[in-house]
Design an enzyme around this catalytic site. Structure first.
Site, short mmCIF file in Angstrom:
data_model
loop_
_atom_site.label_atom_id
_atom_site.label_comp_id
_atom_site.label_asym_id
_atom_site.label_seq_id
_atom_site.Cartn_x
_atom_site.Cartn_y
_atom_site.Cartn_z
CG LEU A 268 9.44 -17.52 -3.87
CD1 LEU A 268 9.30 -17.44 -2.35
CD2 LEU A 268 10.00 -16.20 -4.40
NE ARG B 108 -8.23 0.33 5.97
CZ ARG B 108 -7.77 1.57 5.95
NH1 ARG B 108 -7.85 2.33 7.03
NH2 ARG B 108 -7.22 2.07 4.86
CB SER C 201 -7.98 -3.86 3.04
OG SER C 201 -7.78 -2.66 3.73
CG HIS D 287 -0.08 2.00 -9.41
ND1 HIS D 287 -0.29 1.66 -8.09
CD2 HIS D 287 -1.17 2.70 -9.79
CE1 HIS D 287 -1.46 2.13 -7.70
NE2 HIS D 287 -2.01 2.78 -8.71
CG ASP E 203 -2.05 0.94 1.15
OD1 ASP E 203 -2.26 1.51 0.06
OD2 ASP E 203 -2.74 1.15 2.16
N GLY E 204 0.34 2.30 -0.61
CA GLY E 204 1.01 3.61 -0.56
C GLY E 204 1.64 4.08 -1.86
NE ARG F 198 -1.34 6.67 1.18
CZ ARG F 198 -1.47 5.74 2.12
NH1 ARG F 198 -1.21 6.03 3.37
NH2 ARG F 198 -1.87 4.53 1.79
NE ARG G 19 -7.30 1.89 -6.04
CZ ARG G 19 -6.15 2.05 -5.43
NH1 ARG G 19 -5.10 2.48 -6.10
NH2 ARG G 19 -6.04 1.79 -4.16
C1 FPP Z 1 -1.79 0.29 -3.32
O1 FPP Z 1 -1.35 1.62 -3.45
C2 FPP Z 1 -1.36 -0.52 -4.44
C3 FPP Z 1 -2.20 -1.09 -5.36
C4 FPP Z 1 -3.65 -0.97 -5.36
C5 FPP Z 1 -1.66 -1.88 -6.47
C6 FPP Z 1 -0.53 -2.80 -6.14
C7 FPP Z 1 0.26 -2.97 -7.35
C8 FPP Z 1 1.59 -2.89 -7.41
C9 FPP Z 1 2.49 -2.71 -6.28
C10 FPP Z 1 2.27 -2.97 -8.72
C11 FPP Z 1 2.42 -4.26 -9.35
C12 FPP Z 1 2.38 -5.49 -8.53
C13 FPP Z 1 3.03 -6.61 -8.87
C14 FPP Z 1 2.84 -7.89 -8.15
C15 FPP Z 1 3.97 -6.59 -9.97
P1 FPP Z 1 -2.45 2.76 -3.53
O2 FPP Z 1 -2.63 3.11 -4.95
O3 FPP Z 1 -3.67 2.32 -2.81
O4 FPP Z 1 -1.72 3.91 -2.76
P2 FPP Z 1 -2.42 5.07 -1.91
O5 FPP Z 1 -3.15 4.40 -0.79
O6 FPP Z 1 -1.26 5.89 -1.45
O7 FPP Z 1 -3.32 5.81 -2.86
#
Ligand code: FPP
Length: 247
Positions: free
Chosen positions: A134, A197, A199, A39, A22-23, A26, A74
């Site tokens: 793995l 959380r 989630s 991302h 997460d994050g 931000r 989203r």
């Molecule tokens: C949360 O950050 C992240 C996601 C919803 C997407 C997770 C995806 C990746 C890390 C990229 C690709 C993954 C792999 C396995 C290659 P957010 O957008 O909710 O951040 P925020 O809470 O700061 O808005």
């Protein structure tokens, strides 16, 4: 770093670590970048961590929450970007996975995904099916409540058709009907970005997991941070509801 890795290994590794990444948004905002850049950086952090977990640490199971059932709400551009990013990520990494003994499995309902991504995922799952170094599980269009409901429906259908005695439905039967049927429960669940959380992530499987929350935003999560989380896990006493043994 080498000494730290050895120390952490000797302390007893969790078998299965699950990550709520997460994050990203931000992280991007703090740099004046679009969310998609977050991302992109998040995918690089995931790549770094998968490599570290397999090569350096010798972890058995790593689960990444890549896209939740709630993430469809989203903006369309962001959803499209994430689908494309995941497609490219899996396609580009496939060779490395095969060479390094990574076995890819997916948790979630693949049917609503773009056909291209679905094919990439299915091909990668097939191509790595004989690997066992793995186990990398990617939660994709995953929601834990939906997963539990799906398991209930499977069991209910078996019971209705007379193949299953309702009284015989125990924890094992339910666990065996989840996406994670062949995967041990996570020992450690890590969530980045300061949110505390789950989630809708692995709710059944998390029954005895240690939870670790860090304010670090996902793109900044390094192998050192993972080691720190494991050290914290090792310091905690895991009793599974029992009292501590004497002597
Ligand atoms: C949360 O950050 C992240 C996601 C919803 C997407 C997770 C995806 C990746 C890390 C990229 C690709 C993954 C792999 C396995 C290659 P957010 O957008 O909710 O951040 P925020 O809470 O700061 O808005």
């Amino acid at each position: 770093m080498h000494e730290l890795i050895e120390r952490v290994k000797q302390g007893g590794l969790p078998r299965h670590i699950a990550l709520i990444m997460d994050g990203n948004g931000r992280w991007a905002k703090a740099r004046g970048l679009p969310r998609t850049a977050g991302h992109q950086a998040g995918a690089q952090a995931a790549e770094r961590l998968i490599r570290f977990a397999g090569r350096e640490l010798g972890l058995e199971y790593l689960t990444l929450y890549a896209f939740s059932t709630e993430n469809w709400s989203r903006p369309k551009e962001e959803v499209d970007f994430l689908m494309d990013l995941l497609d490219r990520f899996i396609a580009e990494k496939l060779r490395e996975f095969v060479e390094e003994g990574v076995r890819l499995t997916v948790l979630g309902d693949l049917s609503p995904l773009p056909p291209r991504l679905r094919k990439t995922v299915e091909d990668a799952v097939t191509a790595t099916a004989d690997n066992s170094k793995l186990y990398l599980n990617v939660a994709l269009n995953y929601g834990s409540r939906q997963e539990i409901l799906r398991a209930c429906r499977t069991l209910a259908a078996a019971a209705a058709s007379g193949r299953l005695d309702p009284d015989a439905i125990g924890e094992e039967a339910l666990a065996g009907s989840l996406y994670t049927a062949d995967i041990p429960d996570p020992d450690l669940i890590i969530r980045t970005s300061g949110e505390k959380r789950l989630s809708n992530f692995l709710l059944w499987q998390a029954a005895y997991a240690e939870l670790y929350f860090t304010p670090i935003l996902w793109p900044d999560f390094t192998p050192e941070e993972l080691l720190r989380a494991i050290e914290t896990y090792q310091r905690r006493k895991r009793r599974f509801g029992r009292v501590e043994e004497e002597g």
